[in-house]
Design an enzyme around this catalytic site. Structure first.
Site, PDB file in Angstrom:
ATOM      1  N   LYS A 112       0.836  -1.211   0.000  1.00  0.00           N
ATOM      2  CA  LYS A 112       0.000   0.000   0.000  1.00  0.00           C
ATOM      3  C   LYS A 112       0.871   1.262   0.000  1.00  0.00           C
ATOM      4  O   LYS A 112       0.674   2.166  -0.816  1.00  0.00           O
ATOM      5  CB  LYS A 112      -0.933   0.015   1.232  1.00  0.00           C
ATOM      6  N   ARG A 121      -9.472   0.522   9.600  1.00  0.00           N
ATOM      7  CA  ARG A 121      -8.974  -0.825   9.866  1.00  0.00           C
ATOM      8  C   ARG A 121      -9.956  -1.639  10.696  1.00  0.00           C
ATOM      9  O   ARG A 121      -9.693  -2.799  10.990  1.00  0.00           O
ATOM     10  CB  ARG A 121      -7.674  -0.731  10.646  1.00  0.00           C
ATOM     11  N   ARG A 137      11.949  -5.735   4.692  1.00  0.00           N
ATOM     12  CA  ARG A 137      11.816  -4.274   4.520  1.00  0.00           C
ATOM     13  C   ARG A 137      12.844  -3.526   5.379  1.00  0.00           C
ATOM     14  O   ARG A 137      13.064  -3.846   6.534  1.00  0.00           O
ATOM     15  CB  ARG A 137      10.411  -3.819   4.911  1.00  0.00           C
ATOM     16  N   ARG A 193      11.735  -1.595  10.892  1.00  0.00           N
ATOM     17  CA  ARG A 193      10.642  -1.215  11.785  1.00  0.00           C
ATOM     18  C   ARG A 193      10.522  -2.241  12.906  1.00  0.00           C
ATOM     19  O   ARG A 193      10.640  -3.444  12.660  1.00  0.00           O
ATOM     20  CB  ARG A 193       9.323  -1.148  10.992  1.00  0.00           C
ATOM     21  N   ARG A 220       0.371  -9.050  13.527  1.00  0.00           N
ATOM     22  CA  ARG A 220      -0.269  -8.105  12.596  1.00  0.00           C
ATOM     23  C   ARG A 220      -1.136  -8.839  11.571  1.00  0.00           C
ATOM     24  O   ARG A 220      -2.226  -8.373  11.219  1.00  0.00           O
ATOM     25  CB  ARG A 220       0.800  -7.273  11.879  1.00  0.00           C
TER      26      ARG A 220
HETATM   27  P1  AP5 Z   1       4.930  -1.513   1.743  1.00  0.00           P
HETATM   28  O1  AP5 Z   1       4.531  -0.713   0.566  1.00  0.00           O
HETATM   29  O2  AP5 Z   1       5.711  -0.837   2.826  1.00  0.00           O
HETATM   30  O3  AP5 Z   1       3.665  -2.303   2.327  1.00  0.00           O
HETATM   31  P2  AP5 Z   1       2.419  -1.772   3.154  1.00  0.00           P
HETATM   32  O4  AP5 Z   1       1.214  -2.486   2.648  1.00  0.00           O
HETATM   33  O5  AP5 Z   1       2.389  -0.278   3.190  1.00  0.00           O
HETATM   34  O6  AP5 Z   1       2.810  -2.376   4.564  1.00  0.00           O
HETATM   35  P3  AP5 Z   1       2.804  -1.756   6.020  1.00  0.00           P
HETATM   36  O7  AP5 Z   1       3.516  -2.756   6.882  1.00  0.00           O
HETATM   37  O8  AP5 Z   1       3.329  -0.358   6.064  1.00  0.00           O
HETATM   38  O9  AP5 Z   1       1.294  -1.771   6.301  1.00  0.00           O
HETATM   39  P4  AP5 Z   1       0.620  -1.785   7.637  1.00  0.00           P
HETATM   40  O10 AP5 Z   1      -0.771  -1.571   7.225  1.00  0.00           O
HETATM   41  O11 AP5 Z   1       0.864  -2.957   8.507  1.00  0.00           O
HETATM   42  O12 AP5 Z   1       1.381  -0.611   8.433  1.00  0.00           O
HETATM   43  P5  AP5 Z   1       0.948   0.818   8.876  1.00  0.00           P
HETATM   44  O13 AP5 Z   1       2.144   1.668   8.824  1.00  0.00           O
HETATM   45  O14 AP5 Z   1      -0.297   1.258   8.180  1.00  0.00           O
HETATM   46  O15 AP5 Z   1       5.775  -2.767   1.195  1.00  0.00           O
HETATM   47  C1  AP5 Z   1       6.305  -3.740   2.075  1.00  0.00           C
HETATM   48  C2  AP5 Z   1       7.667  -4.220   1.521  1.00  0.00           C
HETATM   49  O16 AP5 Z   1       7.466  -4.852   0.256  1.00  0.00           O
HETATM   50  C3  AP5 Z   1       8.693  -3.101   1.281  1.00  0.00           C
HETATM   51  O17 AP5 Z   1       9.963  -3.592   1.621  1.00  0.00           O
HETATM   52  C4  AP5 Z   1       8.591  -2.817  -0.234  1.00  0.00           C
HETATM   53  O18 AP5 Z   1       9.835  -2.374  -0.741  1.00  0.00           O
HETATM   54  C5  AP5 Z   1       8.224  -4.203  -0.779  1.00  0.00           C
HETATM   55  N1  AP5 Z   1       7.341  -4.144  -1.947  1.00  0.00           N
HETATM   56  C6  AP5 Z   1       6.254  -3.348  -2.130  1.00  0.00           C
HETATM   57  N2  AP5 Z   1       5.657  -3.619  -3.323  1.00  0.00           N
HETATM   58  C7  AP5 Z   1       6.393  -4.615  -3.890  1.00  0.00           C
HETATM   59  C8  AP5 Z   1       6.280  -5.336  -5.134  1.00  0.00           C
HETATM   60  N3  AP5 Z   1       5.272  -5.110  -6.006  1.00  0.00           N
HETATM   61  N4  AP5 Z   1       7.195  -6.293  -5.392  1.00  0.00           N
HETATM   62  C9  AP5 Z   1       8.189  -6.540  -4.523  1.00  0.00           C
HETATM   63  N5  AP5 Z   1       8.355  -5.911  -3.336  1.00  0.00           N
HETATM   64  C10 AP5 Z   1       7.463  -4.951  -3.022  1.00  0.00           C
HETATM   65  O19 AP5 Z   1       0.514   0.561  10.399  1.00  0.00           O
HETATM   66  C11 AP5 Z   1       1.464   0.208  11.379  1.00  0.00           C
HETATM   67  C12 AP5 Z   1       0.778   0.090  12.737  1.00  0.00           C
HETATM   68  O20 AP5 Z   1       0.178   1.359  13.079  1.00  0.00           O
HETATM   69  C13 AP5 Z   1      -0.378  -0.915  12.826  1.00  0.00           C
HETATM   70  O21 AP5 Z   1       0.078  -2.232  13.082  1.00  0.00           O
HETATM   71  C14 AP5 Z   1      -1.162  -0.332  14.010  1.00  0.00           C
HETATM   72  O22 AP5 Z   1      -0.538  -0.625  15.243  1.00  0.00           O
HETATM   73  C15 AP5 Z   1      -1.050   1.167  13.791  1.00  0.00           C
HETATM   74  N6  AP5 Z   1      -2.141   1.710  12.957  1.00  0.00           N
HETATM   75  C16 AP5 Z   1      -2.037   2.314  11.735  1.00  0.00           C
HETATM   76  N7  AP5 Z   1      -3.238   2.675  11.280  1.00  0.00           N
HETATM   77  C17 AP5 Z   1      -4.136   2.286  12.235  1.00  0.00           C
HETATM   78  C18 AP5 Z   1      -5.542   2.360  12.336  1.00  0.00           C
HETATM   79  N8  AP5 Z   1      -6.289   2.888  11.340  1.00  0.00           N
HETATM   80  N9  AP5 Z   1      -6.133   1.866  13.450  1.00  0.00           N
HETATM   81  C19 AP5 Z   1      -5.407   1.322  14.451  1.00  0.00           C
HETATM   82  N10 AP5 Z   1      -4.069   1.205  14.412  1.00  0.00           N
HETATM   83  C20 AP5 Z   1      -3.439   1.684  13.314  1.00  0.00           C
END
Ligand code: AP5
Length: 214
Positions: free
Chosen positions: A14, A89, A123, A156, A167
């Protein structure tokens, strides 16, 4: 301006796709994960509370995240168009969002679990400029340093195996029900998130070709 939500399990890409989508559509990219990490880094009371949940791979309580997001949407022009990444979420978050603004489209990133684990554990990111790499799929030239500014790369805290398992389980239990929530409202488009960044980007551009603009 379009109001778009990105849904998908941790590691489905994402964040990687969000920058390009937001630039192409001329809308701000709002990532609740980035907002919460910034608050934790700044040491605010909200950030310190959130950090405990994030490190464990748990969701931050709805009231905390809703407060952060409502602040963003209430800024001048804040609700006019946006790309939401990581929000909503939970069903209560989706209901609260629906009371604040109308949503045009929800993209669901779909990827098998074993690929998610590989992407997350590989990552690395730059703590200064925010560039994101993957040791296997998008490696930096030097595995320990950022290509853009030479800063040592970091992992991270929630990309360690124990937190990754939590997660993924939290996604299944609390976020996956949103697929049916948005499907029932005619807003859901599923996107195959396998393949290269460019291939996935092309599928997204196709999925958004008819989204209302301007
Ligand atoms: P990346 O693009 O970073 O993936 P992502 O889907 O953004 O993954 P996240 O881990 O950031 O999502 P998340 O939803 O768990 O975290 P968030 O920060 O929102 O890609 C991942 C890897 O793959 C990278 O190394 C990239 O280079 C590689 N890659 C990407 N595309 C590729 C491709 N096509 N081919 C090959 N490699 C590829 O949330 C973190 C925490 O915050 C949560 O756990 C929670 O505690 C809290 N939080 C955030 N929002 C909320 C909410 N709304 N409510 C409650 N808690 C929340």
């Amino acid at each position: 301006m379009p109001r778009i939500v990105l849904l998908g399990p941790p590691g489905s890409g994402k964040g990687t796709q969000a920058t390009a989508i937001a630039r192409a559509l001329g809308i701000p990219h709002l990532s609740t994960g980035d907002m919460l990490r910034a608050a934790a880094k700044a040491g605010t009371p909200l950030g310190l509370e959130a950090d405990r949940y994030m490190r464990a791979g748990e969701l931050v309580p709805d009231r905390v995240v809703l407060g952060l997001l409502a602040d963003e949407l209430h800024r001048p022009g804040g609700g006019n168009g946006f790309l939401l990444d990581g929000f909503p979420r939970t069903v209560p978050q989706a209901e609260a969002l629906g009371r604040l603004v109308r949503i045009d489209r929800v993209l669901s990133f779909e990827l098998p679990e074993e690929r998610l684990v590989d992407r997350l554990t590989g990552r690395r990111s730059c703590p200064v400029c925010g560039s994101v790499y993957n040791l296997t799929t998008q490696p930096p030239k030097d595995p320990a340093r950022c290509d853009r500014d030479g800063t040592p790369l970091v992992q991270r805290a929630d990309d360690r195996p124990e937190a990754v398992r939590t997660r993924l389980a939290v996604y299944d239990a609390q976020t996956r029900p949103l697929l049916e929530y948005y499907r029932a409202r005619g807003l859901l488009t599923r996107v195959d998130a396998q393949g290269s960044v460019a291939e996935v980007g092309a599928r997204i551009a196709n999925a958004l070709r008819d989204v209302p603009r301007g």
